[in-house]
Design an enzyme around this catalytic site. Structure first.
Site, PDB file in Angstrom:
ATOM      1  N   ASP A   1       0.867  -1.165   0.000  1.00 34.26           N
ATOM      2  CA  ASP A   1       0.000   0.000   0.000  1.00 34.26           C
ATOM      3  C   ASP A   1       0.909   1.222   0.000  1.00 34.26           C
ATOM      4  OD1 ASP A   1      -1.610   2.129   0.483  1.00 34.26           O
ATOM      5  OD2 ASP A   1      -2.650   1.265   2.214  1.00 34.26           O
TER       6      ASP A   1
ATOM      7  N   LYS B   1       0.911  10.431 -17.920  1.00 42.23           N
ATOM      8  CA  LYS B   1      -0.102  11.476 -17.861  1.00 42.23           C
ATOM      9  C   LYS B   1      -1.398  10.916 -17.252  1.00 42.23           C
ATOM     10  CE  LYS B   1      -2.890  12.055 -21.637  1.00 42.23           C
ATOM     11  NZ  LYS B   1      -3.538  10.840 -22.093  1.00 42.23           N
TER      12      LYS B   1
ATOM     13  N   HIS C   1       3.300   9.118 -24.978  1.00 41.18           N
ATOM     14  CA  HIS C   1       3.627   7.943 -25.810  1.00 41.18           C
ATOM     15  C   HIS C   1       3.630   8.267 -27.305  1.00 41.18           C
ATOM     16  CE1 HIS C   1      -0.737   7.414 -26.224  1.00 41.18           C
ATOM     17  NE2 HIS C   1      -0.478   6.609 -27.230  1.00 41.18           N
TER      18      HIS C   1
ATOM     19  N   LYS D   1       6.190   6.870 -30.971  1.00 38.50           N
ATOM     20  CA  LYS D   1       5.724   6.236 -32.220  1.00 38.50           C
ATOM     21  C   LYS D   1       6.780   6.453 -33.297  1.00 38.50           C
ATOM     22  CE  LYS D   1       0.799   6.930 -31.240  1.00 38.50           C
ATOM     23  NZ  LYS D   1       0.111   5.661 -31.238  1.00 38.50           N
TER      24      LYS D   1
ATOM     25  N   GLU E   1     -10.240   9.225 -33.376  1.00 35.26           N
ATOM     26  CA  GLU E   1     -10.410   7.865 -32.857  1.00 35.26           C
ATOM     27  C   GLU E   1     -11.826   7.407 -33.165  1.00 35.26           C
ATOM     28  OE1 GLU E   1      -8.124   7.037 -29.058  1.00 35.26           O
ATOM     29  OE2 GLU E   1      -8.843   9.072 -28.728  1.00 35.26           O
TER      30      GLU E   1
ATOM     31  N   ASP F   1      -6.897  15.457 -22.304  1.00 39.16           N
ATOM     32  CA  ASP F   1      -6.485  14.083 -22.594  1.00 39.16           C
ATOM     33  C   ASP F   1      -5.591  14.002 -23.840  1.00 39.16           C
ATOM     34  OD1 ASP F   1      -6.719  11.199 -22.074  1.00 39.16           O
ATOM     35  OD2 ASP F   1      -7.926  11.113 -23.905  1.00 39.16           O
TER      36      ASP F   1
ATOM     37  N   HIS G   1      -0.482  15.215 -26.625  1.00 40.50           N
ATOM     38  CA  HIS G   1      -0.164  14.604 -27.920  1.00 40.50           C
ATOM     39  C   HIS G   1      -0.209  15.592 -29.098  1.00 40.50           C
ATOM     40  CE1 HIS G   1      -0.491  11.117 -25.501  1.00 40.50           C
ATOM     41  NE2 HIS G   1      -1.764  10.877 -25.662  1.00 40.50           N
TER      42      HIS G   1
ATOM     43  N   LYS H   1     -13.254  11.515 -30.093  1.00 37.82           N
ATOM     44  CA  LYS H   1     -13.631  10.103 -29.931  1.00 37.82           C
ATOM     45  C   LYS H   1     -14.856   9.856 -30.809  1.00 37.82           C
ATOM     46  CE  LYS H   1     -11.167   9.154 -25.980  1.00 37.82           C
ATOM     47  NZ  LYS H   1      -9.938   8.352 -26.144  1.00 37.82           N
TER      48      LYS H   1
HETATM   49  C1  BG6 Z   1      -4.110   8.318 -24.540  1.00 45.76           C
HETATM   50  C2  BG6 Z   1      -5.459   8.887 -24.194  1.00 45.76           C
HETATM   51  O1  BG6 Z   1      -3.080   9.149 -24.075  1.00 45.76           O
HETATM   52  O2  BG6 Z   1      -3.994   8.189 -25.951  1.00 45.76           O
HETATM   53  C3  BG6 Z   1      -6.570   8.037 -24.757  1.00 45.76           C
HETATM   54  O3  BG6 Z   1      -5.578   8.975 -22.788  1.00 45.76           O
HETATM   55  C4  BG6 Z   1      -6.375   7.816 -26.242  1.00 45.76           C
HETATM   56  O4  BG6 Z   1      -7.838   8.616 -24.516  1.00 45.76           O
HETATM   57  C5  BG6 Z   1      -4.953   7.326 -26.531  1.00 45.76           C
HETATM   58  O5  BG6 Z   1      -7.322   6.860 -26.682  1.00 45.76           O
HETATM   59  C6  BG6 Z   1      -4.690   7.274 -28.017  1.00 45.76           C
HETATM   60  O6  BG6 Z   1      -3.472   6.643 -28.228  1.00 45.76           O
HETATM   61  P1  BG6 Z   1      -3.166   5.862 -29.585  1.00 45.76           P
HETATM   62  O7  BG6 Z   1      -1.741   5.462 -29.457  1.00 45.76           O
HETATM   63  O8  BG6 Z   1      -4.114   4.717 -29.629  1.00 45.76           O
HETATM   64  O9  BG6 Z   1      -3.424   6.845 -30.674  1.00 45.76           O
END
Ligand code: BG6
Length: 504
Positions: free
Chosen positions: A97, A162, A192, A196, A230, A249, A254, A350
């Site tokens: 914990d 994040k 992330h 890529k 997305e 988000d 990103h 989304k």
């Molecule tokens: C994340 C978000 O950082 O990136 C998500 O929190 C999103 O909401 C995702 O779906 C998208 O990542 P990728 O690599 O699938 O484009």
């Protein structure tokens, strides 16, 4: 010249400690990524992975969980039994914990004293990575406990996922708390998207070729579009997402990182700080948005059912009154010599019609029309940088359609597909990023000043939306499976432009 460790330079001994080890991120992304690196022979024998979580599990229980996760998240053709066994052999698990100080001596015991590390290995030579795949409210407390338990050595690094706060003030508070224990060069903030391959390739495309850079400015470029669309909705993440929304988000991190890579100046070499220095300058040059600008240049949307049996966002999060945005489009400008007057249109959402991330660099029309009698008009050149799912580049040119009887102008494209050109598996973003943490290469991680500059730029948007909510405004509805609210089209329409189709 570079001040970076070489790619081949990996420490002989490393402890990779994952907090939140039985959570979704660890099982879906981190452990499969470590598996792939192990399969490529990149993990040295002295590489241990310690999972820390509140789940009651011993080492074997954790190994069983990870084995299942590998089956689920690694393609069957890549799941070779020998690597699975080797990776499972590296794993340990500790039920802990994080908020209970009494528990921490057990982690100290495991890291300092336990087998299988041989007694002759100098603990000071072991790289320690503390990966915090947990709620940000735990970042500060975990760092403090690591410090109190005497676990932070000069070769220790902390990795933060994040969301790094929900606004500038909370982001600063997190950075302050972590900064009390770790020095900035030891802090690796993950975005992330920077891991890529196609995103890293943006820098190579721009700066390892002579062809594009002379054209890369307001002199020849009309506008830039950055789209991260997305097709999925929020799924099981409604609890987090409803507090965040698309601006926090996706845009704050990103999309702004993509914008930085498109717009930054070339550093003299790729080094620890200088790519990040250049990205920071772009963020600082973004024209600040006042309330009237937000009204005019920012569109917020929320998906509703399309009438095909799919659910509205508000139904998914079971809150009919939610004003959280699932779509954002922004017209941004960069106030510097290179980019003055060039709009950068950003959009993300989304439940859009396609899953695609792409950057469109639209060049200007040729300065002079010299084929007056020709059929068809010359179309302005366009460079399409495909980030995902397809990775590559498409350069749109105008050509003469072969044949007699006058000149007929036709748009054609030069297509580069990385899959076809390189014919090998593209590593997942986390594979590159995790290894960079271990070898101590911070280039692809966000520095504190970058994160804070990004929050500073989005702050007026958050503020304007708060005021709008208080006045009873709501995000604009768009049907699930569409390209977003019509107002996003109007954002470009007003400038006499249109978004490129998502499926091109
Ligand atoms: C994340 C978000 O950082 O990136 C998500 O929190 C999103 O909401 C995702 O779906 C998208 O990542 P990728 O690599 O699938 O484009």
């Amino acid at each position: 010249m570079t001040d970076l460790p070489s790619a081949a330079e990996l420490p002989e001994h490393a402890d990779f400690v994952v907090f939140g080890a039985t959570g979704d991120l660890a099982l879906r992304k981190l452990l499969p990524a470590l598996f792939q690196r192990d399969r490529e022979g990149q993990l040295p024998d002295g590489f241990r992975i310690v999972g820390v979580s509140r789940t009651e599990a011993d080492d074997d229980g954790f190994r069983a969980l990870v084995a299942d996760a590998l089956v689920e998240h690694v393609p069957a053709s890549e799941l070779d039994a020998a690597t699975v066994q080797r990776l499972l052999g590296r794993l340990r698990h500790l039920t802990l914990d994080a908020l209970d100080p009494a528990d921490w001596h057990r982690l100290a015991g495991l890291l300092k004293d336990d087998a299988p590390r041989a007694p002759e290995v100098d603990p000071a030579s072991v790289v320690r990575v503390f990966y915090l795949a947990v709620a940000p409210s735990l970042f500060g407390p975990i760092c403090q406990q690591l410090d109190r338990a005497g676990l932070v050595t000069p070769l220790s690094r902390v990795v933060l996922e994040k969301p790094l706060g929900h606004d500038l003030a909370s982001s600063r508070a997190i950075n302050d708390a972590v900064g009390e224990v770790f020095a900035e060069p030891q802090i690796f903030r993950i975005d992330h998207y920077l891991g890529k391959e196609s995103v890293q390739n943006l820098l190579v495309t721009r700066f390892a070729n002579t062809l594009l850079e002379p054209l890369w400015s307001s002199r020849w470029i009309d506008h830039v579009e950055i789209t991260v669309a997305e097709s999925l909705g929020v799924g099981e993440r409604g609890g987090y997402y409803d507090q965040a929304g698309a601006l926090r988000d996706m845009v704050q991190n990103h999309l702004l990182q993509l914008l930085c890579l498109v717009a930054m100046e070339p550093p003299t070499y790729v080094g620890r700080e200088n790519v990040r220095d250049e990205k920071l300058k772009v963020l600082q040059a973004l024209r600040p948005l006042g309330p009237a600008d937000v009204d005019r240049d920012v569109v917020r949307g929320q998906y509703v059912g399309s009438g095909q049996g799919d659910r509205a966002y508000a139904e998914e999060v079971a809150d009919g009154a939610t004003t959280t945005e699932t779509f954002v489009a922004i017209r941004a400008e960069i106030s510097n010599w290179r980019w003055a007057g060039v709009p950068f249109y950003l959009r993300t959402g989304k439940r859009m019609s396609e899953r695609t991330s792409q950057i469109v660099v639209q060049f200007k029309e040729p300065p002079h029309a010299m084929f007056p009698g020709a059929e068809g008009a010359p179309s302005a050149n366009r460079l399409h940088i495909l980030v995902q799912p397809e990775e590559g580049m498409r350069l749109h040119l105008t050509a003469k359609e072969p044949g007699p009887g006058g000149i007929r102008l036709k748009p054609v494209s030069l297509d580069l597909s990385y899959a076809a050109a390189f014919g090998r598996r593209t590593p997942e973003a986390y594979e590159r990023l995790l290894m960079d943490v271990v070898r101590g290469n911070p280039t692809l991680f966000m520095r504190r000043d970058e994160v804070e500059a990004a929050w500073t730029w989005v702050a007026p948007i958050l503020e304007a939306w708060r005021a709008a909510d208080a006045a009873g405004a709501r995000p604009l509805p768009y049907p699930a499976g569409s390209t977003g609210p019509a107002a996003a089209d109007a954002l470009l329409g007003r400038d006499g432009r249109t978004w490129q189709e998502l499926d091109r």
